[in-house]
Design a protein around this motif. Structure first.
Motif, mmCIF file in Angstrom:
data_model
loop_
_atom_site.group_PDB
_atom_site.id
_atom_site.type_symbol
_atom_site.label_atom_id
_atom_site.label_comp_id
_atom_site.label_asym_id
_atom_site.label_seq_id
_atom_site.Cartn_x
_atom_site.Cartn_y
_atom_site.Cartn_z
ATOM 1 N N SER A 139 41.030 48.713 39.712
ATOM 2 C CA SER A 139 41.346 47.466 40.419
ATOM 3 C C SER A 139 42.763 47.067 40.044
ATOM 4 O O SER A 139 43.098 47.012 38.852
ATOM 5 C CB SER A 139 40.355 46.373 40.012
ATOM 6 N N GLY A 140 43.585 46.806 41.045
ATOM 7 C CA GLY A 140 44.974 46.446 40.774
ATOM 8 C C GLY A 140 45.683 47.560 40.025
ATOM 9 O O GLY A 140 45.203 48.696 39.937
ATOM 10 N N MET B 117 35.624 42.042 35.982
ATOM 11 C CA MET B 117 36.970 42.459 36.395
ATOM 12 C C MET B 117 37.809 42.492 35.115
ATOM 13 O O MET B 117 37.991 41.465 34.463
ATOM 14 C CB MET B 117 37.514 41.408 37.361
ATOM 15 N N LYS C 219 41.176 43.628 32.847
ATOM 16 C CA LYS C 219 42.569 44.079 32.723
ATOM 17 C C LYS C 219 42.694 44.836 31.402
ATOM 18 O O LYS C 219 42.282 44.306 30.349
ATOM 19 C CB LYS C 219 43.483 42.841 32.695
ATOM 20 N N TYR D 54 44.360 41.099 41.655
ATOM 21 C CA TYR D 54 43.152 41.930 41.647
ATOM 22 C C TYR D 54 42.183 41.484 42.750
ATOM 23 O O TYR D 54 41.949 40.291 42.922
ATOM 24 C CB TYR D 54 42.440 41.826 40.291
#
Ligand SMILES: Cc1cc2nc3c(=O)[nH]c(=O)nc-3n(C[C@H](O)[C@H](O)[C@H](O)COP(=O)(O)OP(=O)(O)OC[C@H]3O[C@@H](n4cnc5c(N)ncnc54)[C@H](O)[C@@H]3O)c2cc1C
Ligand code: FES
Length: 285
Positions: A21-22, A75, A77, A162
């Motif tokens: 994601s991203g 989600m 990072k 994201y």
């Protein structure tokens, strides 16, 4: 002493899937040994792999989405060893899952001042469910109409917005900004808010919810004080235990404010969502 929520548990978990994601993140989908009851957006879980790849101390993550079969999505990072280990998981990787923890957003009811949700980068994680729950109605209060929610999503650059498409599909107005101008307005979310308000697209009197880097939250806290707006911040402090024991997550309180005379609140058990009349990140009150 504040205690962890009574519905929190230490559970076995298993990775169902991991997808990118991203530019630097993943969506981690997990299944837990016990199915969760419906969960309020902005509650969080402490996660670690059961093998030696994860550090001994689990890491906190907001719930991003509840999906079919009671599976949970996060989600994430990638920052350091803990997030790297989770991102490198494969289907079947065993996890230790502690939660649900924390309080979550307030009841997002319709009929009052509109809600403006200000997300910075990975601070978007607790907003997807927040929008779904606000549109569905919470705690027997009137549901929000899509026109009563504004989602303002900022990041340093485009690939740190994201899951932007997933937010755009929720049916509420989504406005973006990036510091380098690679997507949406060039600048930060408060500049975007002020521009939209000056253009008459968002009313001046709004209720603010924010999650993102600490500097962003400090600026939003100051903005809410200056304009006498109701404002809730979901904080991403460093955490050790997540359950109120280690004192690793202090948040300065407003002297003689709603949290009483104690100079610090514990983010894990009294937050991670705080109203800005109760805590202060920038020392103003
Ligand atoms: C309630 C809560 C919810 C959170 N939700 C999410 C989420 O949904 N998705 C997500 O990706 N992250 C989330 N975080 C942040 C996440 O917990 C940290 O990024 C993670 O603990 C970093 O672990 P690590 O081992 O990878 O990095 P570490 O090795 O522990 O740290 C690597 C670097 O990142 C810095 N760092 C670590 N934690 C933070 C932080 N919270 N803020 C700023 N810098 C930090 C460290 O100082 C260090 O420089 C949340 C935190 C809290 C408290
Ligand atoms: S993380 Fe240990 S007391 Fe909050």
């Amino acid at each position: 002493m504040p205690a962890p929520p009574t519905d929190s548990r230490s559970l076995e978990g298993k990775v169902v899937s991991v997808r990118p994601s991203g530019g630097d993140g993943v969506i981690l989908r997990i299944a837990t040994s016990t199915r969760m009851p419906p969960l309020r957006a902005a509650r969080f879980f402490m996660l670690r792999r059961e093998d030696r790849l994860s550090p001994a101390i689990p890491r906190p993550f907001s719930l991003y989405r509840e999906v079919g079969n009671g599976e949970l999505e996060f989600m994430i990072k990638v920052m350091g060893q803990g997030t790297q280990a989770l991102a490198l998981s494969t289907p079947g990787t065993k996890l230790r899952v502690v939660g649900p923890l924390g309080n979550g957003w307030p009841t997002l009811s319709g009929g009052g001042a509109p809600w403006v949700m200000l997300a910075g980068g990975i601070g978007s994680a607790p907003f997807h469910m927040a929008i779904e729950q606000a549109l569905a109605g919470m705690d027997s209060k009137p549901a929000c109409k899509p026109s009563e929610i504004f989602y303002l999503y900022g990041a340093a650059k485009k690939d740190l917005l994201y899951e932007l498409e997933a937010f755009q599909k929720l049916g509420v107005p989504v406005h973006t900004c990036t510091m380098d101008g690679s997507h949406g307005k060039k600048g930060h979310v408060l500049q975007l808010l002020e521009e939209l308000q000056s253009a008459g697209k968002i009313p001046k009197k709004v209720r603010l919810l924010a999650c993102g880097p600490e500097k962003m939250l400090e600026a939003i806290e100051l903005h809410s004080r200056k304009h006498a707006l109701e404002c809730w911040l979901s904080l991403e402090t460093l955490m050790g235990c997540g359950v109120g024991i280690c004192n690793g997550c202090p948040v300065p309180t407003v002297p003689e404010g709603p949290m009483g005379a104690w100079p610090n609140a514990k983010c894990c058990v009294e937050g991670p969502v705080f109203k800005t009349d109760a805590i202060t990140l920038c020392g103003a009150h």
